[in-house]
Design a protein around this motif. Structure first.
Motif, PDB file in Angstrom:
ATOM      1  N   ALA A  12      11.830 -15.314  -0.792  1.00 15.14           N
ATOM      2  CA  ALA A  12      11.781 -13.864  -0.607  1.00 15.14           C
ATOM      3  C   ALA A  12      13.075 -13.216  -1.085  1.00 15.14           C
ATOM      4  N   SER A  13      14.196 -13.848  -0.828  1.00 11.06           N
ATOM      5  CA  SER A  13      15.449 -13.208  -1.233  1.00 11.06           C
ATOM      6  C   SER A  13      15.616 -13.255  -2.750  1.00 11.06           C
ATOM      7  N   PHE A  14      15.164 -14.355  -3.388  1.00 17.19           N
ATOM      8  CA  PHE A  14      15.197 -14.378  -4.859  1.00 17.19           C
ATOM      9  C   PHE A  14      14.285 -13.294  -5.445  1.00 17.19           C
ATOM     10  N   GLN A  15      13.077 -13.177  -4.913  1.00 19.44           N
ATOM     11  CA  GLN A  15      12.122 -12.221  -5.483  1.00 19.44           C
ATOM     12  C   GLN A  15      12.602 -10.787  -5.328  1.00 19.44           C
ATOM     13  N   LYS A  16      13.254 -10.531  -4.203  1.00 19.99           N
ATOM     14  CA  LYS A  16      13.780  -9.183  -3.972  1.00 19.99           C
ATOM     15  C   LYS A  16      14.897  -8.874  -4.973  1.00 19.99           C
ATOM     16  N   GLU A  17      15.753  -9.849  -5.159  1.00 16.11           N
ATOM     17  CA  GLU A  17      16.874  -9.669  -6.077  1.00 16.11           C
ATOM     18  C   GLU A  17      16.406  -9.522  -7.534  1.00 16.11           C
ATOM     19  N   ALA A  18      15.379 -10.306  -7.917  1.00 18.61           N
ATOM     20  CA  ALA A  18      14.863 -10.255  -9.291  1.00 18.61           C
ATOM     21  C   ALA A  18      14.177  -8.915  -9.563  1.00 18.61           C
ATOM     22  N   GLY A  19      13.645  -8.301  -8.516  1.00 16.85           N
ATOM     23  CA  GLY A  19      12.918  -7.046  -8.688  1.00 16.85           C
ATOM     24  C   GLY A  19      11.462  -7.346  -8.944  1.00 16.85           C
ATOM     25  N   LEU A  20      10.632  -6.450  -8.437  1.00 19.19           N
ATOM     26  CA  LEU A  20       9.202  -6.713  -8.441  1.00 19.19           C
ATOM     27  C   LEU A  20       8.478  -5.509  -9.023  1.00 19.19           C
ATOM     28  N   ALA A  21       7.668  -5.748 -10.050  1.00 21.87           N
ATOM     29  CA  ALA A  21       6.867  -4.657 -10.601  1.00 21.87           C
ATOM     30  C   ALA A  21       5.399  -4.978 -10.355  1.00 21.87           C
ATOM     31  N   ALA A  22       4.668  -3.979  -9.857  1.00 20.12           N
ATOM     32  CA  ALA A  22       3.249  -4.191  -9.542  1.00 20.12           C
ATOM     33  C   ALA A  22       2.380  -3.400 -10.502  1.00 20.12           C
ATOM     34  N   ALA A  23       1.196  -3.925 -10.788  1.00 20.53           N
ATOM     35  CA  ALA A  23       0.215  -3.185 -11.592  1.00 20.53           C
ATOM     36  C   ALA A  23      -1.182  -3.601 -11.159  1.00 20.53           C
ATOM     37  N   THR A  24      -2.112  -2.676 -11.331  1.00 19.20           N
ATOM     38  CA  THR A  24      -3.491  -2.959 -10.937  1.00 19.20           C
ATOM     39  C   THR A  24      -4.275  -3.486 -12.128  1.00 19.20           C
ATOM     40  N   PHE A  25      -4.909  -4.615 -11.913  1.00 15.21           N
ATOM     41  CA  PHE A  25      -5.802  -5.209 -12.915  1.00 15.21           C
ATOM     42  C   PHE A  25      -7.158  -5.342 -12.234  1.00 15.21           C
ATOM     43  N   GLY A  26      -8.086  -4.474 -12.566  1.00 12.35           N
ATOM     44  CA  GLY A  26      -9.382  -4.533 -11.888  1.00 12.35           C
ATOM     45  C   GLY A  26      -9.196  -4.308 -10.402  1.00 12.35           C
ATOM     46  N   ASP A  27      -9.655  -5.279  -9.587  1.00  7.41           N
ATOM     47  CA  ASP A  27      -9.546  -5.156  -8.131  1.00  7.41           C
ATOM     48  C   ASP A  27      -8.226  -5.685  -7.601  1.00  7.41           C
ATOM     49  N   ALA A  28      -7.437  -6.300  -8.457  1.00 10.57           N
ATOM     50  CA  ALA A  28      -6.253  -7.011  -7.973  1.00 10.57           C
ATOM     51  C   ALA A  28      -4.966  -6.255  -8.298  1.00 10.57           C
ATOM     52  N   VAL A  29      -4.017  -6.316  -7.367  1.00 14.59           N
ATOM     53  CA  VAL A  29      -2.676  -5.830  -7.650  1.00 14.59           C
ATOM     54  C   VAL A  29      -1.830  -7.060  -7.939  1.00 14.59           C
ATOM     55  N   VAL A  30      -1.330  -7.145  -9.162  1.00 14.05           N
ATOM     56  CA  VAL A  30      -0.521  -8.312  -9.502  1.00 14.05           C
ATOM     57  C   VAL A  30       0.939  -7.895  -9.606  1.00 14.05           C
ATOM     58  N   GLU A  31       1.831  -8.838  -9.294  1.00 12.85           N
ATOM     59  CA  GLU A  31       3.265  -8.550  -9.278  1.00 12.85           C
ATOM     60  C   GLU A  31       4.023  -9.561 -10.129  1.00 12.85           C
ATOM     61  N   ILE A  50       6.325 -18.424  -8.494  1.00  8.81           N
ATOM     62  CA  ILE A  50       7.352 -18.027  -7.527  1.00  8.81           C
ATOM     63  C   ILE A  50       8.457 -17.257  -8.261  1.00  8.81           C
ATOM     64  N   ALA A  51       8.758 -17.705  -9.475  1.00 11.67           N
ATOM     65  CA  ALA A  51       9.780 -17.019 -10.278  1.00 11.67           C
ATOM     66  C   ALA A  51       9.269 -15.678 -10.808  1.00 11.67           C
ATOM     67  N   MET A  52       7.972 -15.420 -10.620  1.00 11.77           N
ATOM     68  CA  MET A  52       7.329 -14.179 -11.072  1.00 11.77           C
ATOM     69  C   MET A  52       7.392 -14.044 -12.594  1.00 11.77           C
ATOM     70  N   LEU A  53       7.281 -15.218 -13.254  1.00 16.45           N
ATOM     71  CA  LEU A  53       7.316 -15.257 -14.711  1.00 16.45           C
ATOM     72  C   LEU A  53       6.060 -15.906 -15.273  1.00 16.45           C
ATOM     73  N   ALA A  54       5.000 -15.964 -14.453  1.00 17.36           N
ATOM     74  CA  ALA A  54       3.771 -16.618 -14.897  1.00 17.36           C
ATOM     75  C   ALA A  54       2.571 -15.737 -14.607  1.00 17.36           C
ATOM     76  N   PHE A  55       1.576 -15.863 -15.498  1.00 20.98           N
ATOM     77  CA  PHE A  55       0.329 -15.116 -15.342  1.00 20.98           C
ATOM     78  C   PHE A  55      -0.817 -16.006 -15.807  1.00 20.98           C
ATOM     79  N   ASP A  56      -1.828 -16.163 -14.954  1.00 21.12           N
ATOM     80  CA  ASP A  56      -3.005 -16.946 -15.324  1.00 21.12           C
ATOM     81  C   ASP A  56      -4.077 -15.989 -15.827  1.00 21.12           C
ATOM     82  N   ALA A  57      -4.457 -16.154 -17.081  1.00 19.93           N
ATOM     83  CA  ALA A  57      -5.405 -15.228 -17.711  1.00 19.93           C
ATOM     84  C   ALA A  57      -6.797 -15.841 -17.810  1.00 19.93           C
TER      85      ALA A  57
END
Ligand SMILES: [Zn+2]
Length: 260
Positions: free
Chosen positions: A64-83, A194-201
């Motif tokens: 949680a502390s790493f993710q907060k420090e890295a910064g989090l951007a959210a966007a809506t894709f269909g029904d899902a909010v991805v970060e 966890i690093a918030m650098l991955a997306f499964d398409a």
């Protein structure tokens, strides 16, 4: 191992950030090193991304502390909010816009879980492979009840270490029991998600979608994890210079750490 091109490039990339391979991934920790070889591409990405302080996170607080420090951007894709990390998200949205202009779509596989995951998510995913495989190998007579019971009782990081050892003997823990569990899911606390650098398409099989993602800095970097893309924030021609090697599997291109 250290004569390959990945380690010198990684060492250099980390030193520019004031850290070192030994700091993030101690050489006496076989799980950490394995993780680095399988998922390490993200550590040599562009400097627009924040890097995890370690190869293996061991608690929710640390994540949680790493993710907060890295910064989090959210966007809506269909029904899902991805970060995702902000640079990763803006490149993904750019890729989606380009895809849509071509009549294509880029959508998250399994909803929100396609992008950011918490430590608890990775533990839950681990158990979803670990428990059924343990049952299977016990029924198959490759493990005794006593061995299985002992494994179940271990702290999760120790479970990972022991599972990797069992896999050396062909006792595999992936969903189909035919390969290493690390090709099926990440060890707890280690995911690029966890690093918030991955997306499964969902659309990973479409070469046009893969090309659009690649042109926006998103590459396949984990062998056998076909829907999984990693944000490197780099152009393809920069990747060999980062210690990554091009590998073709089943008509798809992966950029993986060049380790011997
Ligand atoms: Zn993934």
């Amino acid at each position: 191992m250290n004569s390959s091109s990945f380690y010198p490039k990684l060492e250099r990339a980390l030193s520019l950030r004031g850290t070192s391979v030994e700091d993030i991934c101690p050489s006496d920790d076989p799980v950490a090193r394995r993780v680095l070889h399988d998922y390490g591409a993200m550590f040599v990405g562009a400097d627009t991304v924040a890097l995890p302080p370690c190869c293996v996170f061991t608690s929710e607080d640390q994540v949680a502390s790493f993710q907060k420090e890295a910064g989090l951007a959210a966007a809506t894709f269909g029904d899902a909010v991805v970060e995702l990390q902000p640079a990763a998200m803006s490149a993904l949205l750019q890729a989606r816009a380009v895809a849509r202009a071509q009549g294509l779509e880029i959508s998250p596989r399994d909803g929100a879980e396609a992008a950011r995951r918490s430590y608890a998510d990775t533990v839950r995913l681990w158990n979803s492979r670990f428990s059924p495989a343990l049952d299977h190998w016990t029924r198959a007579g490759r493990l005794t009840e006593t061995q299985a019971e002992r494994l179940r009782g271990l702290p999760v990081q120790k479970q990972v270490a022991e599972v990797l050892e069992l896999e050396q003997e062909g006792i595999f823990f992936s969903q189909d029991l035919s390969k290493s569990v690390l090709y099926s899911i990440a060890a707890p606390g280690t995911s690029q998600h966890i690093a918030m650098l991955a997306f499964d398409a969902i659309e990973f099989l479409d070469p046009r979608v893969r090309e659009v993602l690649e042109q926006n800095g998103w590459f396949q970097t984990v062998l056998s994890d076909l829907p999984h893309f990693t944000f490197l924030g780099l152009a393809e021609e920069e990747l060999p210079g980062r210690g990554l090697k091009r590998t073709e599997v089943g008509g798809q291109t992966f950029w993986i750490p060049d380790v011997a």
